[in-house]
Design an enzyme around this catalytic site. Structure first.
Site, short mmCIF file in Angstrom:
data_model
loop_
_atom_site.label_atom_id
_atom_site.label_comp_id
_atom_site.label_asym_id
_atom_site.label_seq_id
_atom_site.Cartn_x
_atom_site.Cartn_y
_atom_site.Cartn_z
N SER A 40 13.76 4.21 13.65
CA SER A 40 13.99 5.56 13.04
C SER A 40 13.79 6.51 14.16
CB SER A 40 12.79 5.62 12.00
OG SER A 40 12.94 4.83 11.00
N HIS A 77 7.63 9.67 9.87
CA HIS A 77 7.59 8.41 10.49
C HIS A 77 8.12 8.10 11.62
CE1 HIS A 77 11.24 8.43 8.01
NE2 HIS A 77 11.61 7.53 8.79
N GLY A 124 4.80 12.91 6.45
CA GLY A 124 4.84 11.37 6.28
C GLY A 124 4.91 11.05 4.69
N ASN A 186 21.31 8.31 9.46
CA ASN A 186 21.48 7.04 10.30
C ASN A 186 21.94 5.74 9.33
OD1 ASN A 186 18.99 6.07 8.99
ND2 ASN A 186 17.78 6.47 10.73
N LEU A 188 20.58 3.95 7.11
CA LEU A 188 19.65 3.10 6.48
C LEU A 188 18.04 3.40 6.09
CD1 LEU A 188 20.67 -0.14 8.84
CD2 LEU A 188 21.33 0.14 6.55
N HIS A 263 13.51 -1.37 9.39
CA HIS A 263 12.78 -0.15 9.09
C HIS A 263 11.07 -0.34 9.30
CE1 HIS A 263 12.10 3.55 7.35
NE2 HIS A 263 10.96 3.19 7.00
N ARG A 323 -7.07 35.71 -16.00
CA ARG A 323 -5.59 35.85 -15.17
C ARG A 323 -5.34 37.15 -14.80
NH1 ARG A 323 -0.75 35.77 -19.33
NH2 ARG A 323 -1.99 36.48 -21.67
N GLU A 371 7.90 24.72 -8.06
CA GLU A 371 6.48 24.70 -7.63
C GLU A 371 6.33 24.02 -6.50
OE1 GLU A 371 7.66 23.74 -10.60
OE2 GLU A 371 6.88 25.02 -12.08
N HIS A 420 -3.51 29.77 -17.90
CA HIS A 420 -3.25 29.13 -18.86
C HIS A 420 -3.83 27.56 -19.08
CE1 HIS A 420 -0.58 32.49 -19.03
NE2 HIS A 420 -0.06 32.09 -20.03
#
Lengths: 632, 632
Positions: A40, A77, A124, A186, A188, A263, A323, A371, A420
């Protein structure tokens, strides 16, 4: 060891040599560690070789220089490649690369984290580096007003994450022409081919439809890479750039090129030897890439002067929703500290972030209903030193759980506000009721969890959050309840307030937020029956005020009722009992009132009663405990 | 009250009358309740009027008829419209609509839930209904092999959620021509205009780029709506259909049409009266829409015969990873029960879902790296009666937290498996380490949380999950550890195993998963020093074996060491102490060993030691407790 320097003017032939070095070092590092992702790394080595030699403006001696570009490996990775880059620019030694990668106590972790000064955010968990990069780019364009670019390396597998599309959407919406996503296509993934394989056209249509400028290239043709990075780096126009680079996994080592099954597997030493030989052996090129333009003195800190906060003032007895107090306090903070910024997930009129948006529109970023991107943007802003407050319904912060978790690993200071909370919200029903948020937020590493019950405490705690490191969370309530504390009262993180106590307390009632009001009502009813109850406002759920809790337990023979508007697991109840047990408290007789059923709609009052967390149930539990007093 | 019936052959003029009725009833219901979203209902009323009269094939007397189409309100806040539909088809009375909506103890909740038999999944957290619909459509096309269509109503605000794009991507990948998304593009969100407003072209480019067939219409032109639904409903070809309907929020009541400030606000009674008057008053049309083709007898249950499970067998002492045992057990389950299906987030070679994918490719759905969609698809499959097992790294299940939470509200039975738990995974570092998952899963309503330590117990518990209602979660470990139990040993959900005990135990050691092995090693070391330790395998974290824990606490004078590969909050430690306190256990002396720092890379052994949860630390804690014995 001969060191050859490579300047931005180096020919592409020399850059090809650097690319080979990055591949070789990725292989050496992962083979030496016995784990990691060489293939990778190899697919993206050409992109990185050109980038760091010719385009990445970076003062490697001063990673915090304000004009520095930013380099984020969303495909975390590919850390061997990133660390090979760090060797190539001279900030990590070959020895560290060979003995430190993925080893205990070392900083070259399996996936990059900001333990390294050149890493902005931890990656990651896929699909997060690009969303974080949006935050960094927002800071650069709208707050720092620096010319830096944000270069993000993405894998193709992570393009299946919706968060990538939230990121591109927001990048386009905010016209982040300073953001360049380099997609390493790539073909894969980990366990097989990706969904779209090498259909670069399909990716291009998607990225264009989301509002970005797309450049499709052969990721191994250095001239094409060079042209694309040159064009992307202009940061001209109003569009973010997506470079779609067709690449080959394991590129450079014929035994593994474009092959499945490689991989996340380092090459065994004999294979590594063959790979290194095929790549022309170990090199020691030292890259002296472009440097950032110097930032004029004073430019960085401009406007960063901090004034005293004019904390909003509320009156005891007056009804105010926490709030609403959050919104008020955020505006006050914003007035005092220009580093304070706010984000919201298109519910700003409910969370009251609207007040900040109206007062400081330049420091408010609407994230619409996304979010994950909201928390990621806050993370990127925090990585640039801003005090980002992000808000939505507490229930919907669960959407960003993985991003909050990664925020902690990114070592950023993030302020989250969830409104809430609990069944108290009433008619909207269970989808809108946060009943898991305290458990989620308490379990985040190094987090601070606050749950105030009135306006004064909310305002004080929002102010405290601005000074709190790590991930801090404020849980707010929909309804308005009477003020409990006079303006000016102080609230320490890790503290609590004893609202009722006497020398002859028979039981302790512990609440926070809405249940504190129920505890107070229960104590009043109990007093009429001759039962003296101590009442504690446990507004700081984490850290928790162990000393006050222990003293109360001792004063009331271990008889404690805890009431919370949350599921029974991992919330206030656990926080209290964990603390008491850790303090060695014996002879506990606790009753834990929490939401144990599946709520429906109703009024807040009906639902608090149904859940068994209202004053009547608290009083009943207290009666039960004190009635059993004789049995001890 | 005059009731007029409307058949599929009714003219569009009559359908317009129905649309007015749906608007009027949406207004009446929300005004009567004093809360709700009339304007969001009014924009979509024309779509629904045409759909239910002419296209939705549904036997309202038999909501579980296998040939029924499915109708999912992804914009769950448009519940007034959905309930007005239910009135129009005659399954909910006008009285219920007017007195039951959003009231305590009633089934017409603020956002739809499957408390109503015509609702497949709970919605209200935006961006989930469509992903769930993908699961229902997968079931229809690949498993049920029924001709039903899945009609999903989406709001435009929720198109900002990445999960929507994960859903369209998977819908196209799986060629779900039976899935129709009706996007109600009314331009206005909760707190302001949406990102893209009425740029229907922009939406169209996105949806087309994601592989869907797009039909752009005026959502208030009944003829256009009719044509689009007719075309979409063909379910021909290989593409899912997206209908982009340009609509007006509040359509039909001139005072609020296309105006900001009316999201989620019922009209006050006087306004409601004017609105109803403008819409032509209250009506009582009864829709007799199309019915599903009858399903031939036996067709539904075909192949659903269940055989005995040939549970995989492991030998005591042999090293096996629990994640491997998960894969083995899933294959065994799949052989015995054709309702068992599996999904994975493109890490199937790590979670071992690969074994199932290879054995039963027709019942395996690769979700690539899209954890939200994975859980949503499992939810949709579960809503169709399949026993869906979904797996990824436990850390990445946090990505789907909101979907898991909503799965509980959807009342579906979901089986989740998270691998690579805790610091035990070693070199990959913190981004890949689940250290929050037990807290997350315990706090889900009605959940079951299992954490086996060996192959035999894993196999038994995977089998148990198939029979477990609600959300069940299996936490598995990366490394291989010795088998502890002989093949055939039984493991009840809610049980535990006492692996070591004597009449003179001085301390109890409680572990699960990897820490159980550490507890056993600690007990051995302690035994050599003359300290007898009871060791409990707390494989069922929720529900937990309160009786065995209490007995152990009593037998060992309350001296308990709990070790877990998880952050200290909300996990095994809390589960144990919550249970002991709830059982009234006194005089506890607990030591809770958990991961309190921020881990880096290393070997599993190094990290267990660093975290203080290995045998040495457990033994030390036990020594400390037993040394203090005299003080009690």
């Amino acid at each position: 060891m001969t060191i050859t320097e490579l300047s931005p003017g180096a020919s592409l032939e020399r850059v090809a040599d650097l690319a080979a070095q990055l591949r070789v070092d990725s292989i050496r590092a992962s083979t030496s560690a016995g784990s990691g992702h060489p293939t990778s790394s190899m697919s993206a080595a050409d992109l990185l070789a050109v980038l760091i030699t010719r385009y990445l403006r970076y003062d490697w001696d001063d990673p915090h220089a304000p004009g520095n570009d930013h380099l984020i490996f969303s495909k975390g990775h590919a850390s061997p490649l990133l660390y090979a880059v760090f060797k190539a620019v001279g900030v990590v030694s070959d020895e560290e690369l060979m003995t430190g990668y993925r080893r205990f106590g070392q900083r070259l972790e399996g996936h990059p984290t900001p333990v390294l000064p050149w890493v902005d955010v931890a990656t990651g968990s896929l699909g997060q580096g690009l969303p974080d990069g949006v935050g960094v780019a927002l800071a650069g364009k709208y707050l720092d007003r620096q010319a830096f670019r944000v270069w993000v390396l993405c894998g193709d597998s992570e393009l299946a994450e919706g968060s990538i599309w939230e990121a591109l959407d927001k990048a386009a919406y905010y016209k982040l022409s300073n953001l360049v996503s380099m997609m390493d296509i790539n073909r894969l993934g980990q366990s097989g081919p990706t969904e779209l394989g090498w259909q670069l056209d399909a990716y291009a249509r998607r990225a264009e439809a989301f509002g970005t400028r797309v450049l499709v290239i052969d990721g191994h043709d250095l001239a094409e890479v060079d042209d694309a990075l040159a064009e992307a780096g202009q940061a001209a126009g109003e569009q973010p750039t997506v470079i779609l680079a067709k690449t080959i996994k394991g590129r450079g080592f014929s035994e593994v090129e474009d092959k499945e099954g490689w991989h996340g597997r380092p090459f065994p030493p004999d294979m590594a030897d063959r790979a290194i030989a095929e790549l022309g052996g170990v090199r020691n090129l030292l890259v002296r890439g472009p440097r950032p333009d110097p930032v004029p003195a004073g430019a960085e800190g401009a406007g960063a002067a901090k004034a005293a906060v004019a904390t909003p003032r509320y009156t005891v007895g007056d009804q105010v929703a926490t709030r609403k107090a959050y919104g008020d306090a955020l505006v006050a903070l914003g007035a005092a500290d220009p580093k304070v910024v706010a984000l919201d997930g298109e519910v700003k009129n409910s969370t009251y972030a609207l007040e900040f948006a109206q007062a400081y529109p330049d420091r408010y970023f609407e994230m619409f209903i996304a979010e994950q991107q909201m928390v990621a943007a806050a993370t990127g802003l925090a990585a640039r030193g801003y005090k980002a407050f992000a808000s939505t319904f507490a229930a919907f912060l669960t959407r960003a759980h993985d991003f909050i978790r990664m925020g902690a690993i990114s070592l950023v200071d993030l302020r989250l506000a969830g409104s809430h909370a609990g069944v108290e919200i009433g008619a909207d029903g269970p989808s809108q009721m946060a009943l898991e948020d305290l458990a989620m937020m308490r379990a985040v590493h190094g987090s601070t969890v606050l749950y105030p019950a009135d306006g004064t405490s909310t305002a004080a705690l929002v102010e405290a959050m601005a000074a709190t490191p790590g991930i801090s969370y404020l849980r707010t309530t929909r309804g308005a309840y009477p003020g409990l504390y006079p303006a000016g009262e102080t609230f320490a993180v890790g503290g609590s307030k004893v609202l009722r106590s006497s020398d002859h307390d028979g039981v302790t009632l512990i609440g926070a937020g809405v249940t504190l009001h129920e505890c107070l009502r229960a104590a009043q009813a109990l007093a009429a029956e001759g039962i003296a109850a101590r009442v504690i406002d446990c507004y700081s759920v984490k850290p928790i005020d162990s000393a006050t809790l222990t003293a109360a337990a001792q004063a009331t023979s271990g008889r404690i009722v805890i009431a919370e508007d949350h599921h029974p697991e991992g919330g206030l109840g656990s926080a209290v009992t964990d603390a008491l047990l850790a303090a060695g408290q014996k002879d506990l007789s606790t009753v834990h009132l929490a939401v144990r059923g599946m709520p429906g709609s109703g009024t807040g009052e009906e639902l608090l009663a149904w859940a068994g967390i209202d004053a009547d149930h608290i009083a009943a539990a207290a009666r039960h405990l004190t009635r059993n007093r004789a049995t001890h």
